[in-house]
Design an enzyme around this catalytic site. Structure first.
Site, PDB file in Angstrom:
ATOM      1  N   LYS A  21      45.070  31.071 -62.396  1.00  0.00           N
ATOM      2  CA  LYS A  21      44.199  32.036 -61.738  1.00  0.00           C
ATOM      3  C   LYS A  21      43.041  31.317 -61.035  1.00  0.00           C
ATOM      4  CE  LYS A  21      41.769  36.370 -62.767  1.00  0.00           C
ATOM      5  NZ  LYS A  21      40.532  36.018 -62.039  1.00  0.00           N
ATOM      6  N   GLY A  22      42.509  31.925 -59.984  1.00  0.00           N
ATOM      7  CA  GLY A  22      41.373  31.330 -59.287  1.00  0.00           C
ATOM      8  C   GLY A  22      40.141  31.245 -60.177  1.00  0.00           C
ATOM      9  N   GLY A  23      39.398  30.145 -60.058  1.00  0.00           N
ATOM     10  CA  GLY A  23      38.128  30.008 -60.763  1.00  0.00           C
ATOM     11  C   GLY A  23      38.207  29.549 -62.202  1.00  0.00           C
ATOM     12  N   VAL A  24      39.373  29.048 -62.632  1.00  0.00           N
ATOM     13  CA  VAL A  24      39.501  28.634 -64.038  1.00  0.00           C
ATOM     14  C   VAL A  24      39.387  27.121 -64.225  1.00  0.00           C
ATOM     15  CG1 VAL A  24      40.894  30.642 -64.635  1.00  0.00           C
ATOM     16  CG2 VAL A  24      42.033  28.531 -63.903  1.00  0.00           C
ATOM     17  N   GLY A  25      39.218  26.380 -63.131  1.00  0.00           N
ATOM     18  CA  GLY A  25      39.066  24.930 -63.241  1.00  0.00           C
ATOM     19  C   GLY A  25      40.314  24.147 -62.887  1.00  0.00           C
ATOM     20  N   LYS A  26      41.153  24.695 -61.993  1.00  0.00           N
ATOM     21  CA  LYS A  26      42.378  23.988 -61.597  1.00  0.00           C
ATOM     22  C   LYS A  26      42.065  22.665 -60.917  1.00  0.00           C
ATOM     23  CE  LYS A  26      44.063  27.201 -58.991  1.00  0.00           C
ATOM     24  NZ  LYS A  26      42.960  28.174 -59.151  1.00  0.00           N
ATOM     25  N   THR A  27      41.133  22.690 -59.971  1.00  0.00           N
ATOM     26  CA  THR A  27      40.823  21.475 -59.213  1.00  0.00           C
ATOM     27  C   THR A  27      40.233  20.403 -60.119  1.00  0.00           C
ATOM     28  OG1 THR A  27      40.491  22.685 -57.137  1.00  0.00           O
ATOM     29  CG2 THR A  27      39.458  20.524 -57.315  1.00  0.00           C
ATOM     30  N   ASP A  62      45.714  24.328 -51.757  1.00  0.00           N
ATOM     31  CA  ASP A  62      44.875  25.530 -51.699  1.00  0.00           C
ATOM     32  C   ASP A  62      44.223  25.620 -50.320  1.00  0.00           C
ATOM     33  OD1 ASP A  62      43.081  27.608 -52.042  1.00  0.00           O
ATOM     34  OD2 ASP A  62      42.422  26.948 -54.017  1.00  0.00           O
ATOM     35  N   CYS A 342      26.050  33.038 -77.501  1.00  0.00           N
ATOM     36  CA  CYS A 342      27.172  32.138 -77.783  1.00  0.00           C
ATOM     37  C   CYS A 342      28.139  32.774 -78.774  1.00  0.00           C
ATOM     38  CB  CYS A 342      26.661  30.809 -78.330  1.00  0.00           C
ATOM     39  SG  CYS A 342      25.679  29.862 -77.147  1.00  0.00           S
TER      40      CYS A 342
END
EC number: 3.6.-.-
Length: 406
Positions: A21-27, A62, A342
């Site tokens: 999914k976008g924004g999960v830290g793939k890059t 991407d 937290c």
């Protein structure tokens, strides 16, 4: 199973896709993984010590590229050595514009059809210029349509895959993919194109029609000075096929008689060659010893369930996937005093981590901590990569300060 990517690191994989999914830290994950592989030698019986440096190419598929930001270095559509790892790691960002600005599109706009028309009569010259201008206008429309065509991102990426399918320049290709929907369309392309080619080539009149059309276009464009339109073979957009297609050489260079044309046999030969290359890509996709997919997610509802859909689709396409990286986990040393915010986040994450452990008990599930700062640059990526091969323990490792670690 081992909660690290160590098994992946010591494999002989040739392609690794990193997605989710976008924004999960793939890059961040793909860059750290590329850094890890590039700093880990590969076995080589011919080398004096039995190993040699591993050459890695990281490709961003991407449309919203982030490799340049992650490495603090500008990358383009060609492989560029990563500073600090110049001998073992290169990166590139696929640009669909390069795909739509190829020789085929240029030729359709009349860019290569110049030449002397002194041998023509004024009337013939005027007719030829008018016809060429008409083709130029049509070509301009096609060119603009190609730039905005749905799926052009996936097709341009697939063209790059075709380009590297037979190259021996790199030991490993790592793909930093687009969000899930784009990636699934990319992975489905070999099957889709194969079935499309089969249907097209089953039309008995297709090749003769293309042959007739090519003669018509060639005579119109070649009338202005008789120059051939270079690079107009059907497979221009596929980098790897322009020099290797059996029997297709005359499609581009066989126009020495002053016209652009392609015969029915050449159409069939080119189509068969494309199909052969795509079958090779499909075979590599489906070979778990050569290709693997690493899913990246966070411990939240939308991400976990999109990951499950992604895993199911990968199984449908017969693409190997046995590794999941769970990012941005709130992990505190047990000696730390409780924090209301937290604790709330940990409660949510614990719920979904339990589901992940239940669903993927036969996967390598890597649990990565939420960090205090952005992960940018080689030192920070190496620090992040450390915990891809060594389970993070907050009591042992404490808080990870990215800046201090770098």
């Amino acid at each position: 199973m081992d909660p690290t990517l160590t098994e992946l690191l010591h494999s002989n994989l040739q392609w690794i896709f990193v997605g989710g999914k976008g924004g999960v830290g793939k890059t961040t994950t793909s860059c750290a993984l590329a850094t890890l592989f590039a700093t880990t030698p590969i076995s080589d019986a011919a080398a004096p010590d039995g190993t040699r440096p591993r050459r890695v190419l990281l490709i961003s598929t991407d449309p919203a590229h982030n490799l340049s930001d992650a490495f603090n270095q500008r990358f383009g559509p060609q492989p560029t050595p990563v500073k600090g790892l110049e001998d073992t790691l290169a990166a590139m960002e696929v640009d669909p514009k390069n795909f739509t600005h190829g020789a085929l599109m240029s030729s359709l706009t009349g860019a290569n059809s110049g030449g002397s028309a002194s041998s023509l009569s004024r009337e013939a010259e005027a007719d030829a210029v008018e016809q060429t201008a008409s083709f130029a206008r049509i070509g301009a429309v096609l060119k603009e349509a190609a730039r905005t065509m749905p799926g052009i991102d996936e097709i341009s990426v697939f063209a790059e895959i075709l380009h590297y399918v037979r190259t021996l320049s790199y030991d490993l290709l790592i793909f930093d993919t687009a969000p899930t929907g784009h990636t699934l369309r990319l992975l489905a392309l070999p099957q889709t194109l194969n079935s499309t080619f089969d249907r097209l080539m089953s039309l008995e009149g297709l090749a003769p029609m293309l042959e007739a059309a090519s003669h018509l276009i060639g005579s119109s464009l070649g009338a202005v000075g008789g120059d051939s339109v270079s690079g107009c073979e059907v497979a221009t957009a596929m980098p790897s096929s322009s020099s290797t297609a059996p029997g297709a050489g005359s499609a581009a260079t066989g126009s020495s008689q002053g016209s652009w044309s392609i015969t029915a046999d050449e159409v069939r030969a080119k189509a068969l060659h494309w199909r052969q290359v795509m079958e090779e890509v499909q075979d590599r996709f489906n070979d778990p010893s050569r290709t693997s997919f690493v899913c990246v997610c966070i411990a939240e509802f939308l991400s976990v369930y999109e990951t499950e859909r992604l895993v199911q689709e990968l199984m449908k396409y017969n693409i190997g996937c046995d590794s999941i990286v769970v990012n941005q986990l709130v992990l505190k040393p047990s000696s730390e005093p409780p924090c209301r915010m937290c604790a709330a986040r940990q409660k949510i994450q614990t719920k979904y981590l339990e589901q992940i452990d239940l669903l993927y008990d036969d996967f390598h599930v890597v649990k990565m901590p939420l960090l205090s700062d952005e992960v940018r640059g080689i030192p920070a990526l190496k620090m992040f990569a450390r915990f891809l091969q060594e389970p993070y323990n907050p009591d042992t490792h404490g808080y990870i300060d990215v800046q201090e670690s770098c």
